[in-house]
Design an enzyme around this catalytic site. Structure first.
Site, PDB file in Angstrom:
ATOM      1  N   LYS A 112      43.773  49.206  45.018  1.00  0.00           N
ATOM      2  CA  LYS A 112      42.535  48.427  45.172  1.00  0.00           C
ATOM      3  C   LYS A 112      42.330  48.076  46.636  1.00  0.00           C
ATOM      4  CE  LYS A 112      40.609  44.176  43.049  1.00  0.00           C
ATOM      5  NZ  LYS A 112      40.946  43.112  42.060  1.00  0.00           N
ATOM      6  N   SER A 193      37.334  42.582  38.773  1.00  0.00           N
ATOM      7  CA  SER A 193      37.007  43.186  40.041  1.00  0.00           C
ATOM      8  C   SER A 193      37.779  44.472  40.321  1.00  0.00           C
ATOM      9  CB  SER A 193      37.253  42.187  41.174  1.00  0.00           C
ATOM     10  OG  SER A 193      38.638  41.854  41.272  1.00  0.00           O
ATOM     11  N   SER A 217      40.585  40.092  36.289  1.00  0.00           N
ATOM     12  CA  SER A 217      40.160  41.185  37.176  1.00  0.00           C
ATOM     13  C   SER A 217      40.824  42.523  36.910  1.00  0.00           C
ATOM     14  CB  SER A 217      40.423  40.819  38.639  1.00  0.00           C
ATOM     15  OG  SER A 217      39.316  40.122  39.140  1.00  0.00           O
TER      16      SER A 217
END
Ligand SMILES: *[C@@H]1O[C@H](CO)[C@@H](O)[C@H](O)[C@H]1NC(C)=O
Ligand SMILES: *[C@@H]1O[C@H](CO)[C@@H](O)[C@H](O)[C@H]1NC(C)=O
Length: 518
Positions: A112, A193, A217
């Site tokens: 990420k 996210s 997330s």
């Protein structure tokens, strides 16, 4: 100032160069071996039988990224050194280098965009404000990945600043990455996210990835993209070198297409890191011999699984989703699981309301405090504080769509002033809610895990620093995936893995996303 278009162009340029370097032929099939949907075990077998090399694997993924990323926006940057690293891994394997037996050796992984890498890749949380910043070192989890021989393939897209800039930002959108898309239904949310981390694994743009979770997330995008996501106990994996939101809740975890693949990554990234003290406290949870030993087909036998109907299984009775869950409960019973139904978590509605619980109050202050520390430690950075980031967004409204999406959460965080009386009271309330709620329930009923749909339980797990695993559980009327979640107390990963693995083996719900044409 770099423009958005030139950014995207740059990504395409790297891809083009890598594609030319790889003298790209079509390589879905290498000597009869199909890379798409292959597990890490499949890949290693193919390596051993000389049907596959890491170079061929990286070439395949670069070709697929070239083809699909313009649609899915799952990846912000591809590592320009990926092919070089693949060749290096291939040489090591040929020379019988001892490390080449590791499950991640020569395997491409995406991280990420808030996980720091000390290489040619940027670490920006999807924002132009951090473009060009230089991290002091690899994040703790990245060093562990490299030690295990993994190839960092690139940076996965994410909801910009993990929704802590503004709640108006659509999940999966960032200024640098554009709108991440759900590969099962492009008009559906990919959730966030850790959107790109889940999308790219689902769409076979990479083998495995890392996401992060503060509250939902990782579990949420895993659920919406039909992949396995493990949210580890806070501190089991190092947060050092990762852009922080709340060290009380932040955790880094793997995403894979199977429980086994996610567990292989978990084994590689857990453990001590002197740059994150929480890893010292949590290291007592790591079982000797690691987590692979818990991949047992009969792992459900005699396990006590709790079901909290209200509020987790109340809506949409008769829907595909609720029918699927009733079927899954039946399967679990048939596999010898003891289901304890109609349980309650005390104060569950207060826990699920992040304003009422105090979670929002605590995180706003923690975010400002720890983000400022992170930014100050960067070797080079255009921004050194949250105030600088806010000013950046005001200065470049076209780049960051500042007018459209705003930055009200940033402003609320900026208005805080450390952990004062209000924040202390909020944190005490969260501890109380967790103690009197989930912890009490699990202890009193002697549960091995709590089962719930998708990411709905995430605030319960978030405020306690507890682990959870998402496993694909079905697809709704529109074909959008949903997951099942197994959650437990700190350090309960071994039991959760047993339950998740045997559930997966008994149901095998995951299917590939529909074919996407560029
Ligand atoms: C990182 O950002 C810089 C711009 O500051 C850019 O020149 C570089 O190519 C980026 N790295 C990658 C791998 O895209
Ligand atoms: C959450 O709690 C706040 C008070 O703390 C209340 O104003 C708000 O209406 C609640 N939200 C929901 C959805 O219940």
């Amino acid at each position: 100032m770099v423009t958005k278009t030139s950014q995207r162009f740059h990504l395409r340029l790297i891809l083009l160069v890598l594609t030319i370097l790889s003298k790209s032929q079509t390589i879905n099939l290498v000597g009869g071996f199909s890379i798409r949907e292959a597990t890490l075990d499949d890949l290693h077998l193919a390596f051993r039988q000389n049907q596959l090399t890491s170079r061929k694997l990286v070439e395949f993924y670069i070709r697929e990224i070239n083809r699909l990323n313009p649609i899915l926006n799952a990846i912000i940057e591809v590592n320009p050194d990926a092919l070089y690293l693949a060749d290096k891994a291939d040489k090591e394997r040929k020379a019988n280098f001892p490390g080449s037996l590791s499950k991640l050796h020569g395997i491409p992984i995406l991280v990420k965009d808030l996980i720091g890498t000390k290489d040619k890749l940027n670490t920006t949380a999807g924002s132009f404000a951090l473009l060009g910043s230089v991290v002091p070192r690899d994040a703790g989890v990245v060093s562990k990945l490299r030690n295990a021989g993994a190839i960092i393939l690139g940076k996965a897209s994410m909801t910009e600043w993990a929704s802590l800039r503004s709640l108006n930002i659509p999940l999966g959108w960032s200024a640098r990455g554009g709108q991440g898309k759900n590969p099962y239904l492009l008009s559906a949310t990919p959730c966030g996210s850790s959107s790109g981390s889940a999308i790219s694994v689902a769409a076979n743009l990479v083998s495995v990835s890392l996401g992060t979770e503060t509250d939902g997330s990782l579990l949420c995008p895993a659920s919406y993209n039909s992949v396995v996501g493990i949210k580890p106990t806070v501190g089991l994996t190092s947060r050092a070198g990762v852009i922080p939101f709340s060290p009380r809740q932040d955790t880094i975890g793997p995403i894979g297409r199977t429980v086994s693949d996610a567990v292989s990554v978990l084994d590689a990234i857990v453990g001590l890191d002197y740059n994150d003290q929480a890893t010292t406290r949590a290291s007592k949870y790591i079982p000797p011999g690691g987590y692979k030993q818990f991949l047992k087909v009969d792992g459900l036998k005699g396990k006590r699984l709790g079901i909290v109907r209200d509020p987790f299984f109340t809506s949409g009775t008769g829907s595909l989703q609720s029918q699927a869950f009733e079927n899954h409960f039946q399967t679990l019973r048939e596999k010898g699981e003891i289901l304890i139904d109609n349980l309650e978590i005390a104060n569950i509605y207060e826990i699920l309301n992040i304003t009422a619980s105090g979670e929002a109050t605590a995180i706003l202050a923690e975010f400002k405090l720890y983000l400022n520390q992170y930014l100050k430690k960067l070797v080079v950075s255009p921004v050194r504080s949250l105030a600088d980031v806010i000013a950046f967004n005001q200065r470049y409204p076209d780049l960051e769509l500042t007018e459209e999406y705003g930055q009200e959460v940033f402003l609320a965080a900026q208005a805080t002033n450390g952990i004062g009386d209000m924040e202390k009271a909020a944190i005490l309330n969260l501890e109380r809610l967790s103690r009197e709620g989930f912890e009490k329930l699990v202890t009193e009923k002697n549960l091995d895990a709590l089962v719930s749909p998708g990411p709905d339980v995430s605030p319960v797990l978030a405020i306690g620093g507890f682990p959870g695993i998402n496993v694909p559980a079905g697809y709704d009327d529109d074909g959008v995936p949903f997951g099942i979640n197994f959650g437990g107390l700190k350090g309960s990963e071994p039991k959760l893995i047993e339950v998740a693995y045997s559930f997966e083996q008994a149901t095998k719900v995951r299917k590939q996303p529909p074919t996407l044409q560029p």
